[in-house]
Motif scaffolding. Structure first.
Motif, PDB file in Angstrom:
ATOM      1  N   GLY A   1       0.804  -1.216   0.000  1.00 48.72           N
ATOM      2  CA  GLY A   1       0.000   0.000   0.000  1.00 48.72           C
ATOM      3  C   GLY A   1       0.838   1.267   0.000  1.00 48.72           C
ATOM      4  N   SER A   2       1.961   1.230   0.681  1.00 49.32           N
ATOM      5  CA  SER A   2       2.762   2.442   0.851  1.00 49.32           C
ATOM      6  C   SER A   2       3.602   2.716  -0.399  1.00 49.32           C
ATOM      7  CB  SER A   2       3.654   2.257   2.079  1.00 49.32           C
ATOM      8  OG  SER A   2       4.876   2.904   1.909  1.00 49.32           O
ATOM      9  N   TRP A   3       3.561   3.946  -0.868  1.00 55.76           N
ATOM     10  CA  TRP A   3       4.315   4.296  -2.083  1.00 55.76           C
ATOM     11  C   TRP A   3       5.826   4.220  -1.849  1.00 55.76           C
ATOM     12  CZ3 TRP A   3       4.879   3.858  -6.794  1.00 55.76           C
ATOM     13  CH2 TRP A   3       5.583   4.745  -7.601  1.00 55.76           C
TER      14      TRP A   3
ATOM     15  N   ALA B   1       7.359   2.246   0.143  1.00 55.06           N
ATOM     16  CA  ALA B   1       7.689   0.813   0.174  1.00 55.06           C
ATOM     17  C   ALA B   1       7.700   0.228  -1.235  1.00 55.06           C
ATOM     18  CB  ALA B   1       6.678   0.070   1.038  1.00 55.06           C
ATOM     19  N   ARG B   2       6.770   0.675  -2.054  1.00 49.92           N
ATOM     20  CA  ARG B   2       6.729   0.159  -3.441  1.00 49.92           C
ATOM     21  C   ARG B   2       7.945   0.639  -4.231  1.00 49.92           C
ATOM     22  NH1 ARG B   2       0.732   1.726  -5.081  1.00 49.92           N
ATOM     23  NH2 ARG B   2       1.157   0.635  -7.005  1.00 49.92           N
TER      24      ARG B   2
ATOM     25  N   PRO C   1       2.415   9.001  -6.337  1.00 47.68           N
ATOM     26  CA  PRO C   1       2.252   7.537  -6.289  1.00 47.68           C
ATOM     27  C   PRO C   1       1.618   6.989  -7.554  1.00 47.68           C
ATOM     28  CG  PRO C   1       1.549   8.527  -4.234  1.00 47.68           C
ATOM     29  CD  PRO C   1       1.812   9.661  -5.174  1.00 47.68           C
TER      30      PRO C   1
END
Lengths: 332, 474
Positions: free
Chosen positions: B23-25, B27-28, B182
């Motif tokens: 979910g976290s940008w 993290a992506r 994002p």
């Protein structure tokens, strides 16, 4: 445009693709074709990389050409050594149609190799003119082999073992070209091939008389075009090979030269051009390696229907017999 | 790993769901950065260190340029970065070439040295990522963009795996806008992106490797004695092969990026439907030609300093383009030929004028075919490994037959090649007015299904020839 249309597009296209592939497999299996693993530089490199992994087990590199590749089974070799209480990892590095001295040199130059090199070869294969036949394999291993290629090759071997569609001679465009050339269906191989790079020649599936004739004609033609070096020149070249063997020995490894079984016109032509007494036997005193000639070991003197290769049904016997000889000679 | 490998299929099957699931940008972005490093390191982990050095140094140099209070300091940091980038490129790509050339030139004046093998292995994609880092530094220096404070974002720009090893050559400004906001993974974008990936693989695996490579491999074999028809067939075949190979790679890259929610600029837009070499270079390897325009041709003065200086600038730019492709004289000649074509075309346009006849459809088709023929004539120098061999093929193309010249057999290889050539040119003519891939979702779904099924099945049924992507060598 909506998601459902994309879903429909992909669902139908996947169904058509899978259906088409299954139909393709079914059709060709119905024509008595079968999937097979295909050899490649990457498959060779995959096994070459194993040769320098640390012991145990003891790494045993099988070098040579078709007579080793289609004459010995690493699986049977492993099994036979296990029954003798040994932990050996046999690695098939022989290459059909290519004499192996470049591969022996490569192993000698690789400080990580401290295993046994079993080199299937005859005096003709030691002629300097054919030393570099496997150089391309070594070049690819040294420069191109990578973790990425290893994963790809491992997956590809799995696919090839189950899908006729993974055989290059069954590629769609290749089949179209065959049709346009009125060449009919692909050739039905009598040679099998496994993931461990070993194979076998199943002469029940072949026209043995035609293969025999062609094999002898090829050899006759080879000798008519290539004059053998003099015994002195040949032996002088061998001093370089002696140095490679010494390097392996110095690391605790061993080298075995094995003159595999041949018969009929083949051995006659070899003897006429490279007489054992003036070539192979002259090497014995200077080569710091075990040298085995099949004629000295009745258990290794196995029939070769095409004069040059044993039949697939004899691979098991041949492999186990060789293990016993190696054990007796204290190589294992 | 290459896009057409099973390794990549496995890689994508792991990375894409993980990326979509997070979910976290930030993290992506971390996942993308790590995945890109794995993608690159899977060839040769050592070269990952080289890429990390270039990335880290240029990121830092850009900060220093931006923070510098004097013009002199800005210039020092700018040149430090440019020299560092070009030195690495020069060493890995051109050192062997210069060593060989020096030995050959010294031999001309009687000083002989044995050829030396420096044993240098070219890091994959170095030509592409060096150009990207140079454009970043130049844009910061020229104050076109602000440098990023995020090493991760800059690292992602440099390493983003779809474009890392063979482009498209991105500009930081375009990419950074996408890393700040994002990205959203949507079903539509995933479906279209995957479709483009399949289309790219189809071009590479079926078109380049199975349809066109067999003919060019025959004709460009060193010992083949090509006659008139064979030489032209080989040149046409290689033109189509290199198009299918590189455009296929680029299309797959665009498709994969789209799946991840990113937009990469188109690199090929029906180049063989171009009328004139000038138009062709707006449709062929677009990201490179734009880069050369912005960072070589324009700084040299464009046409602003007079017509003849402009012609010289074109020649310099395209000769450099040839040299960028490979450290060999035949690539230099290939680039210079394109420069000469462009200058000649401009001279012709200036002298002939705007006659209506040039806009007539049949005339434009003929001119498009002539453009393709000119491209194919030059591509001989791209394909061959020596100038001598290229010259042999070129004189055969002009009807100067070599003794015992071979004529290409009219067999399965030739028939499939001719069919592929006709279809390939016709499809490019059809696609020419359609920009990008926006036309695809608009067509009726049964056609989409038919096209996708055909391409997928052809890929599945095309094993065997695993030729490396041609542009990976650059």
């Amino acid at each position: 445009m909506t998601n459902s249309r994309w879903l429909l597009t992909w669902t139908l296209a996947t169904a058509i693709t899978v259906g088409g592939w299954l139909a393709f497999e079914t059709y060709w299996r119905g024509q008595s074709y079968a999937p097979t693993v295909m050899d490649s530089f990457d498959l060779w490199s995959q096994h070459r990389a194993r040769a320098v992994k640390s012991a145990p087990p003891l790494r045993l590199a099988m070098l040579g050409a078709s007579r080793i590749q289609y004459g010995l089974s690493p699986a049977v070799f492993r099994d036979e050594t296990h029954t003798l209480g040994l932990n050996v990892d046999p690695i098939m590095l022989a290459v059909n149609g290519h004499y192996p001295l470049a591969a022996l040199r490569d192993l000698s130059e690789d400080d990580q190799f401290a295993g046994i090199a079993l080199v299937g070869i005859d005096a003709r294969g030691m002629d300097r003119n054919v030393w570099e036949m496997q150089a391309a394999h070594i070049q690819r291993y040294r420069h191109d082999w990578s973790p990425s290629r290893e994963v790809h090759r491992r997956l590809l071997s799995r696919v090839q073992a189950y899908a006729i569609a993974a055989r290059p001679d069954f590629a769609l465009v290749t089949l179209i070209k065959r049709y346009l050339n009125s060449q009919g269906s692909p050739y039905k191989e009598y040679v099998t091939f496994e993931r461990d790079r070993s194979g076998g020649t199943d002469y029940r599936k072949s026209d043995i008389a035609a293969i025999h004739t062609a094999r002898v004609a090829d050899l006759r033609n080879y000798y008519s075009m290539h004059t053998p070096p003099t015994p002195e020149a040949w032996l002088a070249d061998m001093r370089e090979v002696v140095r490679w063997v010494e390097k392996i020995n110095a690391r605790g490894g061993k080298v075995v030269f094995y003159r595999e079984p041949v018969s009929g016109e083949h051995i006659e032509l070899d003897e006429a051009n490279f007489p054992r007494a003036t070539y192979w036997d002259k090497l014995l005193p200077i080569m710091p390696a075990l040298m085995i000639d099949f004629r000295d070991y009745p258990e290794l003197n196995i029939a070769t229907p095409d004069t040059s290769h044993i039949d697939i049904k004899d691979i098991d016997r041949h492999t186990r017999a060789l293990v016993q000889v190696l054990k007796r000679k204290r190589v294992l | 790993m290459t896009f057409d490998s099973l390794t990549f299929a496995l890689f994508l099957a792991i990375v894409f769901p993980l990326y979509a699931w997070l979910g976290s940008w930030p993290a992506r972005k971390n996942v993308l950065l790590v995945a890109s490093c794995v993608f690159y390191g899977s060839w040769n982990p050592f070269f990952l260190l080289l890429l990390a050095f270039t990335t880290g140094f240029d990121w830092w140099a850009a900060q220093r340029i931006y923070a510098a209070s004097s013009m002199r300091t800005r210039r020092v940091w700018f040149w430090a970065s440019i020299i560092a980038s070009l030195s690495l490129l020069g060493y890995f790509k051109y050192a062997q070439f210069f060593a060989n050339s020096a030995i050959e030139w010294l031999a001309l004046v009687g000083v002989t040295y044995k050829p030396i093998d420096l044993g240098i292995v070219l890091p994959l994609g170095i030509s592409f990522y060096t150009f990207e880092s140079i454009s970043y530094i130049a844009d910061v220096y020229k104050r076109r963009i602000e440098p990023t404070k995020s090493l991760r974002d800059y690292g992602l720009f440099m390493t983003f795996f779809p474009h890392l090893v063979a482009g498209p050559i991105m500009r930081f400004g375009d990419f950074n806008a996408q890393t700040i906001t994002p990205r959203v993974v949507t079903a539509d974008a995933t479906a279209l992106g995957a479709y483009m990936l399949i289309a790219g693989l189809f071009l590479k695996i079926v078109g380049a490797d199975h349809v066109f490579a067999p003919i060019s491999d025959i004709v460009f074999a060193p010992d083949y004695k090509a006659g008139f028809i064979a030489a032209w067939a080989g040149a046409f075949a290689f033109s189509m092969q290199v198009y299918c190979d590189f455009a296929g790679y680029s299309l797959a890259a665009l498709g994969i990026a789209k799946m991840f929610g990113f937009h990469l600029p188109a690199n090929f837009e029906s180049p063989f439907a171009s009328v004139g070499i000038a138009e062709l270079w707006t449709r062929w390897h677009i990201s490179l030609s734009n880069w050369l325009r912005d960072y070589v041709f324009n700084p040299l003065g464009h046409y602003r300093k007079g017509r003849f200086r402009g012609y010289l600038n074109v020649m310099i730019t395209f000769t450099a383009c040839g040299f960028w492709h490979g450290a060999a004289w035949h690539f230099v000649v290939w680039g210079a030929m394109h420069g000469a074509f462009l200058v000649s075309e401009r001279l012709l346009k200036d002298s002939i004028g705007d006659w209506k006849i040039w806009d007539a459809k049949p005339v434009r088709w003929l001119l498009a075919l002539l453009t393709f023929a000119l491209f194919s004539l030059a591509v001989v120098f791209f394909r061959t490994s020596t100038l001598t061999l290229a010259w042999e093929r070129v004189i055969a193309m002009f009807g100067v037959a070599i003794k015992d010249a071979a004529s290409l057999a009219w067999n399965g290889d030739s028939k499939v090649f001719v069919t592929g050539l006709v279809i390939g040119l016709a499809v490019q003519a059809w696609l020419k007015p359609r920009k990008g891939w926006e036309w695809l979702p608009a067509i009726a779904w049964p056609w989409r299904v038919a096209l996708l099924s055909l391409m997928s099945l052809a890929i599945v049924l095309s094993p065997g020839r695993t030729n490396a992507f041609i542009y990976f060598q650059f």
